[in-house]
Design a protein around this motif. Structure first.
Motif, short mmCIF file in Angstrom:
data_model
loop_
_atom_site.label_atom_id
_atom_site.label_comp_id
_atom_site.label_asym_id
_atom_site.label_seq_id
_atom_site.Cartn_x
_atom_site.Cartn_y
_atom_site.Cartn_z
N ASP A 133 0.86 -1.19 0.00
CA ASP A 133 0.00 0.00 0.00
C ASP A 133 0.90 1.24 0.00
O ASP A 133 1.57 1.53 1.00
CB ASP A 133 -0.92 -0.01 1.23
N ALA A 144 -1.24 1.52 -5.34
CA ALA A 144 -1.69 2.91 -5.44
C ALA A 144 -0.85 3.64 -6.48
O ALA A 144 -0.12 3.03 -7.26
CB ALA A 144 -1.60 3.59 -4.08
N SER A 192 -0.32 4.42 -0.85
CA SER A 192 -1.25 5.54 -1.01
C SER A 192 -0.82 6.72 -0.14
O SER A 192 0.14 6.66 0.62
CB SER A 192 -2.67 5.09 -0.64
N ASP A 235 -4.88 6.58 -4.21
CA ASP A 235 -5.66 5.70 -3.33
C ASP A 235 -5.35 4.24 -3.63
O ASP A 235 -5.01 3.88 -4.76
CB ASP A 235 -7.16 5.96 -3.52
N MET A 236 -5.52 3.41 -2.61
CA MET A 236 -5.25 1.97 -2.76
C MET A 236 -6.39 1.30 -3.53
O MET A 236 -7.57 1.49 -3.22
CB MET A 236 -5.11 1.33 -1.38
#
Length: 407
Positions: free
Chosen positions: A18, A62, A20, A91-92
């Motif tokens: 992740d 992301a 993000s 965003d993820m």
């Protein structure tokens, strides 16, 4: 039997990172992204150390989109190198990341490897629970195990959504989920004692057992619980990561100290400038007084010089009287010479008066002009000139007459 047992624990793993905007938060030391990176490094080392034929791949979920950093490989150095310089933003996309990871595992070279996906979810999940359950059922159908590391944001029912997806994919307790709350403990320290790190029924690989023992305080002979003789590459990678973090902290502390020193130095300079200005005020006032005295003397001299240049009678007479009195006091001969020069000037003035009277006599002037060669006394221009001269002389006489009466 040995070969069959050996092939059971042969794995191909894809780790979904992740990256993000939520990873910039500092609720996990030193930040969410750095804590995630340390945990990924340890998991990659545990997977490759447990079996020489295990492979690990890494992708990001992301940014501009899902991006595969490295396909499943057994080269630990290549895996760790892809973690440096990652961009944070966006965003993820959890669903797209899992689908791309499944596709990468499908094209693995060794088909005997078990498929596993490890997902790090540190930001909110925007998908509905039903969509995530469908993804989990698809993974179960393709014999793909799923491990989830839930940390960071917990709003919008994120834990429940991840639990539902795990329940849809879990088979014979092959998939796991770990919820890691924010706190003083590092993310990697929490994962060391979980099945995500140690593996299923592996009896604990050498690396996993050493790391778990180090976390429990059982091993103190090696840094990070890793024997450099058994895995020099992992030990070097961990040491480099630690040195980078230490250098970053030292640079931040040095920068803060320099800013504090600059602020203190700026305060001292301002106080010294104020003192210098106050010291310069006293000399300046005295200089102003001196300048005013000088200007008064200069103004007196200037007025006297202007009066003399304009031939002011009063000032010239006063100056002459003063000079004569001073000269008489100093030298009698000089005083006599000055008196004679004054008498000469009065005689010259009388002579000038007599001459003006003569020129006022028109007959006298006409006789003089007749004797001059080439001059005609009867010329109108000459007559006009003589008349103007006579008028001027009469005006002067008239101006002098009231003065004499006043006297």
């Amino acid at each position: 039997m040995v070969l069959e047992g050996f092939s059971i624990y042969l794995q191909a793993t894809m780790i979904c990172i992740d990256n993000s905007e939520w990873m910039r938060n500092g609720d996990y030391s030193p930040s969410r992204f750095q804590a995630q990176a340390d945990a990924v490094n340890l998991i990659c080392g545990a997977k490759t150390q447990s079996n020489p034929e295990n492979t690990v791949g890494v992708l990001t979920m992301a940014g501009k989109g899902v991006r595969v950093l490295v396909t499943p490989t057994s080269d630990l150095g290549k895996i760790l190198a892809c973690m440096h310089g990652l961009e944070i933003g966006g965003d993820m996309n959890l669903a797209a990341g899992i689908q791309v990871a499944q596709l990468a595992l499908k094209h693995r070279q060794n088909k005997k490897q078990q498929q596993r996906i490890i997902v790090f979810a540190g930001s909110p999940v925007k998908y509905d629970k039903k969509v995530l359950e469908m993804i989990g059922k698809k993974l179960k159908k393709n014999n793909v195990a799923l491990d989830i590391v839930d940390f960071g944001e917990e709003d919008d029912g994120k834990p429940e959504k991840l639990e539902a997806m795990l329940a849809a994919v879990n088979s014979n307790d092959s998939s796991h989920i770990v919820h890691v709350p924010a706190g003083p403990n590092a993310l990697s320290d929490v994962l060391i004692s979980t099945p995500i790190f140690t593996g299923d029924g592996e009896g604990g690989s050498g690396f996993a057992a050493a790391a778990a023992a180090a976390a429990a305080g059982g091993v103190s002979g090696f840094d990070f619980g890793v024997d450099p003789n058994l895995d020099p590459e992992l030990a070097l990678a961990l040491r480099v990561s630690m040195e980078e973090e230490r250098a970053r902290q030292e640079a931040a502390a040095k920068k803060a100290a320099e800013e504090a020193a600059k602020q203190e130095k700026g305060g001292e300079q301002s106080s010294s400038q104020d003192a210098t200005m106050t010291e310069n005020i006293a000399p300046s006032t005295s200089e102003v007084d001196k300048r005013t005295d000088l200007t008064d003397d200069e103004n007196a001299l200037l007025q006297q010089a202007l009066a003399m240049s304009m031939d002011d009678p009063a000032s010239s007479i006063s100056v002459r009287d003063t000079d004569m009195s001073e000269a008489a006091a100093d030298d009698q001969d000089l005083a006599l010479a000055l008196q004679l020069s004054v008498q000469d000037s009065t005689k010259d003035a009388a002579n000038q008066t007599d001459m003006s009277k003569l020129f006022a006599d028109q007959s006298f002037v006409s006789s003089i002009l007749a004797t001059l060669p080439g001059v005609d006394p009867n010329d109108p221009s000459v007559k006009d000139l003589l008349a103007s001269m006579q008028n001027q002389s009469e005006k002067k006489e008239e101006d002098k007459a009231p003065d004499r009466e006043d006297k």
